[in-house]
Design an enzyme around this catalytic site. Structure first.
Site, PDB file in Angstrom:
ATOM      1  N   GLU A 130      -9.162 -13.943  -3.359  1.00  0.00           N
ATOM      2  CA  GLU A 130      -9.799 -13.577  -2.477  1.00  0.00           C
ATOM      3  C   GLU A 130     -10.305 -14.584  -1.072  1.00  0.00           C
ATOM      4  O   GLU A 130     -10.174 -15.542  -1.376  1.00  0.00           O
ATOM      5  CB  GLU A 130     -11.694 -13.142  -2.912  1.00  0.00           C
ATOM      6  CG  GLU A 130     -11.562 -12.016  -3.902  1.00  0.00           C
ATOM      7  CD  GLU A 130     -13.002 -11.961  -4.356  1.00  0.00           C
ATOM      8  OE1 GLU A 130     -13.437 -10.606  -4.208  1.00  0.00           O
ATOM      9  OE2 GLU A 130     -13.424 -12.844  -4.774  1.00  0.00           O
TER      10      GLU A 130
ATOM     11  N   SER B  34       1.408  -9.644  -0.332  1.00  0.00           N
ATOM     12  CA  SER B  34       0.974  -8.324  -0.104  1.00  0.00           C
ATOM     13  C   SER B  34       1.529  -7.375   1.063  1.00  0.00           C
ATOM     14  O   SER B  34       1.594  -6.246   1.305  1.00  0.00           O
ATOM     15  CB  SER B  34      -0.207  -8.064  -0.319  1.00  0.00           C
ATOM     16  OG  SER B  34      -1.203  -8.813   0.754  1.00  0.00           O
TER      17      SER B  34
ATOM     18  N   LYS C 134       0.630  -1.123  -0.020  1.00  0.00           N
ATOM     19  CA  LYS C 134      -0.010   0.094  -0.081  1.00  0.00           C
ATOM     20  C   LYS C 134       0.792   1.456   0.141  1.00  0.00           C
ATOM     21  O   LYS C 134       0.301   2.459  -0.386  1.00  0.00           O
ATOM     22  CB  LYS C 134      -0.929  -0.012   1.179  1.00  0.00           C
ATOM     23  CG  LYS C 134      -2.083  -1.072   1.112  1.00  0.00           C
ATOM     24  CD  LYS C 134      -3.018  -0.672   0.356  1.00  0.00           C
ATOM     25  CE  LYS C 134      -4.449  -1.708   0.495  1.00  0.00           C
ATOM     26  NZ  LYS C 134      -5.547  -0.968  -0.321  1.00  0.00           N
TER      27      LYS C 134
ATOM     28  N   SER D  20      -8.676  -0.334   6.947  1.00  0.00           N
ATOM     29  CA  SER D  20      -8.773  -1.032   7.924  1.00  0.00           C
ATOM     30  C   SER D  20      -7.248  -1.233   8.431  1.00  0.00           C
ATOM     31  O   SER D  20      -7.187  -1.659   9.695  1.00  0.00           O
ATOM     32  CB  SER D  20      -9.129  -2.697   7.544  1.00  0.00           C
ATOM     33  OG  SER D  20      -8.146  -3.036   6.429  1.00  0.00           O
TER      34      SER D  20
END
Length: 331
Positions: A216, A316, A65, A90
């Site tokens: 997912e 990630s 991110k 979050s």
């Protein structure tokens, strides 16, 4: 007072392209880490494939991110920098915006769920951001963030549906291909779709024969449903240990890129995430958060058959609090 949304946001009509990813690479060079690409003979033997792990758990602020946040903050005009930015997250986007804002000397306000991991909240505050909490199961974070941004005149930078964010996230896959050359499969975790969309843009240009597959949590398959239906499907807030992927829908920008450039979307159960966390800890000596294990879990479980293939795996992030991490591995 009106909330200001960066021109790269979902308020615009132009989808990001690989040219935006290339610009982002130049913009964040020397600020974001060029994270390592690691391999594991154990993982290769387990899957029958050659796996290349792009370790964004070793990125600044602990997750991919930071790439998008760094790109978005660096692209802000001077008047927006003075007023400050607003984000909702979050945890990982929150930390990334907070750190990128501190580096660029931009005030940051972050809306975080009350049940966000304590270490993510502490890190966000530690980077100097003003944190506001909300109940993710009863309150609309986007509406709340827009209200705060409007009241304070802040530039809203959403966690995934933003051209600069998508382009920044795509730099991780671009770096991976630069190191490995073309790959057969690229596995990418999927929440709101910023990383998957950016990765798909990079793959289309740098490894056009590569199959790009989103992963997912089993409890939150809005992306899979959306791809199958050909339109954005909204779901209730899912419950999974993959706290970074508990989104309810894809974005106006991320969905069309995913629809046009992603081959498929699969899901994995929480138990597979714990198994992958244990693999990373025991075999690769790395701390990886549950969301960061989604892509690897797809290879390990066979949700994506990989035998005989050269596979890129985006790891990630690594932001998991110590108590939760110990509990996961003890189960």
């Amino acid at each position: 007072m009106t909330a200001i949304v960066n021109a790269g946001s979902s308020s615009g009509t132009r989808l990001p392209t690989f040219a935006d990813v290339a610009t982002a690479r130049e913009r964040i060079a020397g600020i974001a880490h060029r994270t390592p690409v690691l391999t594991s003979r154990f993982a290769d033997a387990r899957t029958g494939a050659t796996l290349h792990f792009k370790c964004e758990n070793l990125q600044r602020a602990g997750a991919f991110k930071f790439r998008g946040a760094c790109n978005a903050i660096a692209a802000l005009p001077e008047d927006a920098r003075r007023r400050g930015v607003m984000a909702y997250s979050s945890g990982n986007h929150a930390q990334a915006i907070a750190l990128a804002s501190r580096i660029e000397n931009v005030p940051a306000t972050i809306l975080m769920p009350a049940d966000a991991p304590a270490m993510k909240v502490a890190a966000t505050r530690g980077y100097g951001a003003d944190v506001i909490t909300y109940d993710r199961y009863s309150e609309d974070r986007e509406a709340l963030a827009n209200t705060v941004a409007t009241d304070r005149g802040l530039t809203l930078i959403p966690p995934y549906d933003h051209r600069d964010i998508i382009a920044g996230q795509g730099t991780a896959a671009a770096e991976l291909f630069a190191e490995t050359g073309p790959l057969d499969i690229l596995l990418v975790c999927l929440g709101g779709g910023g990383l998957l969309a950016g990765s798909a843009l990079a793959a289309s240009e740098l490894s056009p024969g590569c199959r790009v597959i989103g992963v997912e949590p089993e409890a939150g398959d809005d992306g899979r449903q959306s791809l199958a239906k050909g339109e954005v499907v909204r779901i209730d807030v899912p419950r999974s240990i993959a706290d970074g992927a508990l989104t309810t829908h894809l974005g106006d920008l991320t969905f069309p890129i995913i629809r046009d450039r992603v081959d498929s979307i699969v899901t994995v159960p929480d138990a597979a995430l714990v198994d992958a966390m244990r693999f990373f800890a025991e075999r690769m000596k790395m701390v990886v958060e549950p969301t960061g294990c989604l892509a690897a879990a797809a290879a390990f479980t066979g949700a994506v058959p990989c035998e005989g293939q050269r596979v890129g795996v985006i790891v990630s992030g690594g932001n998991v609090d110590v108590a939760s991490y110990a509990r996961f591995l003890a189960d």
